[in-house]
Design an enzyme around this catalytic site. Structure first.
Site, mmCIF file in Angstrom:
data_model
loop_
_atom_site.group_PDB
_atom_site.id
_atom_site.type_symbol
_atom_site.label_atom_id
_atom_site.label_comp_id
_atom_site.label_asym_id
_atom_site.label_seq_id
_atom_site.Cartn_x
_atom_site.Cartn_y
_atom_site.Cartn_z
ATOM 1 N N SER A 1 0.810 -1.209 0.000
ATOM 2 C CA SER A 1 0.000 0.000 0.000
ATOM 3 C C SER A 1 0.851 1.271 0.000
ATOM 4 O O SER A 1 1.521 1.563 -0.988
ATOM 5 C CB SER A 1 -0.944 -0.034 1.215
ATOM 6 O OG SER A 1 -1.937 0.947 1.122
ATOM 7 N N ASP A 35 9.866 5.391 -10.465
ATOM 8 C CA ASP A 35 9.461 6.001 -11.737
ATOM 9 C C ASP A 35 10.217 7.284 -12.037
ATOM 10 O O ASP A 35 10.491 7.600 -13.205
ATOM 11 C CB ASP A 35 7.951 6.283 -11.721
ATOM 12 C CG ASP A 35 7.124 5.041 -12.024
ATOM 13 O OD1 ASP A 35 7.717 3.955 -12.182
ATOM 14 O OD2 ASP A 35 5.880 5.152 -12.086
ATOM 15 N N LYS A 48 -0.748 -4.358 -3.053
ATOM 16 C CA LYS A 48 -2.038 -3.772 -2.648
ATOM 17 C C LYS A 48 -2.131 -2.370 -3.258
ATOM 18 O O LYS A 48 -1.643 -1.399 -2.704
ATOM 19 C CB LYS A 48 -2.167 -3.692 -1.134
ATOM 20 C CG LYS A 48 -3.521 -3.126 -0.701
ATOM 21 C CD LYS A 48 -3.589 -2.936 0.796
ATOM 22 C CE LYS A 48 -4.905 -2.269 1.166
ATOM 23 N NZ LYS A 48 -4.992 -0.872 0.669
#
Length: 478
Positions: free
Chosen positions: A313, A324, A338
Site C-alpha cells: 500500500s 518512476d 495492494k
C-alpha cells in the site's frame, strides 16, 4: 409456526422493512445510482424476521444487523470491512499511532513472543525489558499456542491496569516475572541511525499520524551527525502501509517539487485525483509543512529503498514514485501488490465501514494492484537465500482480491507457490533444528542492508538467487 411466533416474525419484518424504506429514500436522495433492489431487500427483511422468530436461541437484533452489514462489506474484497465499536477503536489506534499497553515492538520466536525493541520511555522500557527477551506467559496464560494478535490483545487494556509478564532472558539463562502498569503508548513508526561514517539507515514501519513528523525529526538528527551524508537507505520492508498523505510527504522529501507522486481513479468524482510533491497535497489542514526544515541536500543524496513481500500500500506508493522518477534504486523482493485505496465512512459515533473506493497508480501510470513493485535489484533475505519468502502471502493470493486486467493462470501460480511451500517445509523437516529467525532489521547481520550499503558505495552487490515471480504492470488499467 405458532401464531405467537408468526406475530413476532412479522413485527420484526415490518420494523426492518420500515428501516429499509428509509434507506431507500435516503439512497435516492443522496445518489443518482440505480435504486435499491426491492425484491432482494424484502428477502433480507424476511430472513431477519425468520431468524429472530425461529432460531433455537434468542438472537440480539443489533448483532444480526451488524453481521449482515459485515457480510455485505467483507464480500467485496479483502480490504473492505465493517467496524463495530471494538474494532473501530482498534482501527483508530492503529492509524493514530497511540494505544494503551506496555510499549514493546514484538515478533515471534520458538512459539514465544520476542521483544524486538522496547519503546523508549514506555512502561516496558522503564521496567528494564530488553531486545531479545522472550515472553513465555501473560498473566496466567501461556504464550505458546497463541497467535501474535492474541498475545497483543492480552497485553493491551485500560490505562492504569496491571499485567504480569514472565520473561526469559537468553543472555542470562533465567526467567523472571515483571508486573507492568499499562499506559498510553505513542508508537515510534520511524527509526534511524548512522550505520557507518557517511551512510545512514532510516526505517518506516508504518504510515501513521505522527510518521511524517518523526521522519523529519530523524533526518534532522542524521544530518547533524553527518552533514555531508554520502548515502541513505530507506527501509520499507514489512511496512503494511497506512495513511496516504504520509506516503506523499515522504516521497516529496526526496523528489523535485510539484512532480506527481501518485494518482487515484474510482467510481465517484472524489476518487479521481493526482497527488504531487507539494505541501498542499500532504500537510494537514491548517498545519505547517513538516518537511520545511529538511536540508536541500536530501533531494540529491544517493538513495536505496529496501522492500520485500510485506511492503504494501503506502510503502508501495513511495517505492513506485521514487522508482518512476529514477530517484532511488529499489532493492529486495517483489512487493505485496495492494494497489487500492480504502475510505472510512463513519456510520455512527462508534461504528464505520472501510470501503475500497479507488485504485492507485504510480507516476508512469502503473497499477500495481495484485502485481506489486518489482525491484531494480533483487536481493535475498540472507546470504543463503530466501528463508521465509515462500511462506508469505501476497495480494494476488487473497480471496476476492481486485483484478488488474488479465492475471494469467492464477491456478498455476497458486500451485507453484504451494509446491515451493511444501519443498521448503520438507527441507526444514530434515534439519535437526528449525530455521533461525531473520536478523533484526538495521543490525550488522542484516544481509539486504549490507547489500544496499554496497550499492551506495559502488561495491559489488550479491543479487538474488531466485527469479522474480511476476512482471509489474507497465501501463494504466482503464
Amino acid at each position: 409456526m405458532s401464531s405467537k411466533l408468526k406475530v413476532a416474525g412479522w413485527v420484526a419484518l415490518g420494523a426492518v422493512a420500515g428501516a429499509l424504506t428509509t434507506m431507500q429514500l435516503q439512497a435516492n436522495a443522496r445518489s443518482s445510482l440505480s435504486p435499491l433492489p426491492l425484491d432482494e431487500m424484502q428477502q433480507l427483511a424476511a430472513v431477519f424476521g425468520l431468524v429472530k422468530a425461529e432460531y433455537v436461541e434468542p438472537v440480539d437484533e443489533k448483532k444480526l444487523i451488524n453481521d449482515a452489514i459485515g457480510g455485505m462489506v467483507s464480500g467485496l474484497d479483502p480490504h473492505s470491512q465493517f467496524f463495530d465499536k471494538k474494532s473501530f477503536k482498534e482501527f483508530r489506534e492503529g492509524t493514530s499511532g497511540k494505544f494503551v499497553g506496555v510499549g514493546i515492538e514484538i515478533g515471534m520466536e520458538d512459539g514465544l513472543v520476542k521483544i524486538v525493541s522496547p519503546i523508549e520511555g514506555s512502561p516496558a522500557f522503564r521496567a528494564g525489558l530488553k531486545s531479545g527477551d522472550l515472553i513465555s506467559k501473560i498473566d496466567d496464560t501461556a504464550v505458546r499456542g497463541l497467535s501474535i494478535d492474541q498475545a497483543v490483545k492480552k497485553m493491551r487494556g485500560e490505562p492504569a491496569t496491571k499485567v504480569s509478564l514472565t520473561i526469559y532472558r537468553k543472555s542470562e539463562n533465567r526467567s523472571f516475572p515483571v508486573t507492568i502498569t499499562r499506559e498510553e503508548i505513542k508508537v515510534q513508526s520511524v527509526r534511524a541511525k548512522v550505520v557507518e561514517p557517511g551512510y545512514a539507515w532510516l526505517r518506516v514501519s508504518q504510515f501513521q499520524d505522527r510518521t511524517v513528523d518523526d521522519f523529519a525529526k530523524k533526518l534532522e538528527e542524521i544530518y547533524k551527525q553527518e552533514p555531508h551524508l554520502k548515502g541513505l537507505v530507506l527501509d520499507l520492508r514489512n511496512d503494511p502501509g497506512g495513511l496516504l498523505d504520509g506516503a506523499v510527504a515522504i516521497s516529496a522529501a526526496f523528489l523535485p517539487k510539484d512532480v506527481e507522486v501518485v494518482s487515484t481513479n474510482g467510481q465517484i468524482p472524489e476518487s479521481k485525483a493526482s497527488y504531487k510533491a507539494t505541501p498542499d497535497d500532504y500537510r494537514r489542514r491548517g498545519g505547517d509543512d513538516p518537511l520545511r526544515k529538511l536540508p536541500a541536500a536530501l533531494k540529491s543524496v544517493p538513495l536505496v529503498v529496501l522492500v520485500n513481500e510485506g511492503s504494501a500500500s503506502a510503502s508501495e506508493i513511495v517505492a513506485g514514485a521514487l522508482q518512476d522518477h529514477h530517484r532511488a534504486t529499489i532493492m529486495g523482493s517483489q512487493t505485496f501488490g495492494k494497489g487500492s485505496v480504502q475510505t472510512v465512512r463513519q456510520l455512527g459515533p462508534e461504528t464505520a465501514i472501510k470501503i475500497t473506493t479507488a485504485r492507485y497508480y504510480t507516476p508512469s501510470g502503473r497499477s500495481i494492484q495484485a502485481k506489486g513493485i518489482v525491484p531494480d535489484v533483487a536481493v535475498d533475505e540472507t546470504a543463503e537465500g530466501n528463508v521465509f519468502a515462500a511462506l508469505r502471502t501476497r495480494e494476488a493470493d487473497l480471496e476476492k482480491h481486485l483484478n488488474n486486467g488479465p492475471e494469467g493462470d492464477t491456478e498455476a501460480r497458486q500451485k507453484a507457490r504451494e509446491e515451493a511451500r511444501a519443498k521448503l517445509e520438507a527441507e526444514y523437516a530434515k534439519r535437526a533444528e528449525p530455521p533461525k529467525p531473520l536478523p533484526e532489521f538495521g543490525s550488522a547481520e542484516d544481509f539486504p542492508l549490507v547489500q544496499a550499503l554496497n550499492k551506495l558505495k559502488g561495491q559489488p552487490v550479491i543479487a538474488s538467487k531466485a527469479a522474480l515471480e511476476r512482471k509489474a504492470e507497465a501501463k494504466r488499467a482503464e
